[in-house]
Design a protein around this motif. Structure first.
Motif, PDB file in Angstrom:
ATOM      1  N   SER A 231     -41.583  22.082  53.349  1.00  0.00           N
ATOM      2  CA  SER A 231     -40.302  21.755  53.990  1.00  0.00           C
ATOM      3  C   SER A 231     -40.475  21.820  55.505  1.00  0.00           C
ATOM      4  O   SER A 231     -41.588  21.928  56.013  1.00  0.00           O
ATOM      5  N   GLY A 232     -39.351  21.852  56.217  1.00  0.00           N
ATOM      6  CA  GLY A 232     -39.370  21.965  57.677  1.00  0.00           C
ATOM      7  C   GLY A 232     -40.106  23.180  58.190  1.00  0.00           C
ATOM      8  O   GLY A 232     -40.543  23.190  59.351  1.00  0.00           O
TER       9      GLY A 232
ATOM     10  N   HIS B 207     -36.324  17.446  47.750  1.00  0.00           N
ATOM     11  CA  HIS B 207     -35.386  18.572  47.640  1.00  0.00           C
ATOM     12  C   HIS B 207     -34.406  18.537  48.803  1.00  0.00           C
ATOM     13  O   HIS B 207     -34.730  18.940  49.917  1.00  0.00           O
ATOM     14  N   CYS B 208     -33.204  18.023  48.550  1.00  0.00           N
ATOM     15  CA  CYS B 208     -32.185  18.079  49.601  1.00  0.00           C
ATOM     16  C   CYS B 208     -30.829  18.218  48.936  1.00  0.00           C
ATOM     17  O   CYS B 208     -30.585  17.675  47.865  1.00  0.00           O
ATOM     18  N   HIS B 209     -29.959  18.975  49.616  1.00  0.00           N
ATOM     19  CA  HIS B 209     -28.651  19.293  49.019  1.00  0.00           C
ATOM     20  C   HIS B 209     -27.565  18.392  49.595  1.00  0.00           C
ATOM     21  O   HIS B 209     -26.693  18.845  50.329  1.00  0.00           O
TER      22      HIS B 209
ATOM     23  N   ASP C 175     -35.001  20.290  52.126  1.00  0.00           N
ATOM     24  CA  ASP C 175     -34.010  21.310  51.757  1.00  0.00           C
ATOM     25  C   ASP C 175     -32.755  21.166  52.619  1.00  0.00           C
ATOM     26  O   ASP C 175     -32.077  22.139  52.898  1.00  0.00           O
ATOM     27  N   ALA C 176     -32.484  19.953  53.061  1.00  0.00           N
ATOM     28  CA  ALA C 176     -31.304  19.698  53.897  1.00  0.00           C
ATOM     29  C   ALA C 176     -30.054  20.279  53.228  1.00  0.00           C
ATOM     30  O   ALA C 176     -29.942  20.200  52.011  1.00  0.00           O
ATOM     31  N   PRO C 177     -29.136  20.860  53.984  1.00  0.00           N
ATOM     32  CA  PRO C 177     -29.142  20.948  55.461  1.00  0.00           C
ATOM     33  C   PRO C 177     -29.771  22.217  56.016  1.00  0.00           C
ATOM     34  O   PRO C 177     -29.670  22.477  57.214  1.00  0.00           O
ATOM     35  N   SER C 178     -30.457  22.994  55.165  1.00  0.00           N
ATOM     36  CA  SER C 178     -30.707  24.398  55.521  1.00  0.00           C
ATOM     37  C   SER C 178     -31.922  24.738  56.359  1.00  0.00           C
ATOM     38  O   SER C 178     -31.856  25.642  57.170  1.00  0.00           O
TER      39      SER C 178
ATOM     40  N   SER D  47     -28.822  23.584  59.310  1.00  0.00           N
ATOM     41  CA  SER D  47     -27.447  23.080  59.174  1.00  0.00           C
ATOM     42  C   SER D  47     -27.324  21.659  59.710  1.00  0.00           C
ATOM     43  O   SER D  47     -26.375  20.965  59.397  1.00  0.00           O
ATOM     44  N   CYS D  48     -28.290  21.207  60.523  1.00  0.00           N
ATOM     45  CA  CYS D  48     -28.248  19.818  61.004  1.00  0.00           C
ATOM     46  C   CYS D  48     -29.368  18.984  60.395  1.00  0.00           C
ATOM     47  O   CYS D  48     -29.601  17.850  60.819  1.00  0.00           O
TER      48      CYS D  48
END
Ligand code: ZN
Length: 266
Positions: free
Chosen positions: A180-181, A14-16, A208-211, A220-221
């Motif tokens: 996730s993170g 899951h990454c945007h 869930d990048a970048p969130s 955001s990073c």
């Protein structure tokens, strides 16, 4: 596959990469990910404008970007979902998502969210696709809705935010639990307990990048390569080697999202 890193292969489920903040840098982001062993990314659309961007990315990086199409509860406008169905029917679609329920303040009305969720679950059932679900402050309602779809599709609860007891109910329903993170943060005892207890066959990893911030990186990073940090933390709380978490989570992700084992070439 030859890589310059130690350890196993990971799939960021899951990454945007379709987020405007990644515009112009997706090639670099994917090569940084590959350098750390993260060879494939599931990229879910979230609003109408992200649908064509997601398709375009999957066309540009067919071995690394696996697209999902859906409208996230934050972006529901009460309109029809024919455009979602159009994209879902394109070859190479991996999942329906990101869909779900968010009953935090200021969100679209609950009835609007329920209707859109059910419509998109029906599309998944009809097309034989798994679903990627966002759920905030709505686990009871989500559970009730999903009971009608038991056995009809694979359901992934992305960046799982419930308690251990809630997780157990969803596992009984057949759901996958994606970490996730959030799980990397030192004080996140609730998430550590879930990551420790989730059965091997239901474990998935994502950024869930970048969130979503990790212990080492601010929101955001975050990039797909941070899936390594998520996997390391999950390995630590489960008391198993890192490679073991790679093996288990990658096998699950490949199966749910139909990702070929040899993915990852640019
Ligand atoms: Zn997301």
């Amino acid at each position: 596959m030859e890589r310059d890193v130690q350890g196993g292969i990971l799939i960021d489920t899951h990454c945007h990469l379709n987020d405007p903040s990644f515009e112009g840098s997706v090639g670099d982001v994917l090569s940084r990910a590959r350098g750390k062993g993260v060879t494939a990314c599931v990229v879910p659309a979230y609003d109408r404008a992200s649908l064509p961007r997601t398709l375009e990315l999957a066309g540009r990086y067919p071995k690394a970007v696996f697209p999902a199409f859906g409208i996230h509860p934050w972006y529901l406008d009460g309109g029809g979902l024919e455009d979602v169905e159009y994209y879902l029917k394109r070859p190479g679609t991996s999942a329906v998502g990101e869909i779900g329920l968010d009953l935090a303040q200021g969100m679209p009305a609950r009835e609007v969210q329920e209707k859109a969720l059910v419509a998109q679950l029906d599309m998944a059932a009809n097309l034989g696709l798994p679903v990627i679900v966002h759920c905030r402050k709505a686990h009871g309602l989500l559970y009730d809705i999903l009971t009608a779809y038991r056995g009809k599709m694979d359901v992934v609860l992305h960046s799982f935010s419930g308690s251990f007891e809630v997780m157990e109910r969803f596992i009984d329903l057949g759901c996958y639990i994606s970490f996730s993170g959030s799980v990397t943060r030192q004080g996140a005892k609730k998430y550590h307990r879930c990551a420790h207890q989730v059965p091997e066959g239901r474990l998935l990893l994502e950024t869930d990048a970048p969130s979503i911030a990790t212990q080492t990186t601010v929101a955001s990073c975050v990039e797909p390569h941070h899936a390594v940090e998520v996997a390391r933390k999950v390995a630590e709380v489960r008391g198993v080697p890192y490679d073991e978490v790679c093996r288990i989570s990658t096998r699950n992700a490949a199966r749910v999202f139909s990702i070929p084992a040899a993915s990852g070439a640019p």
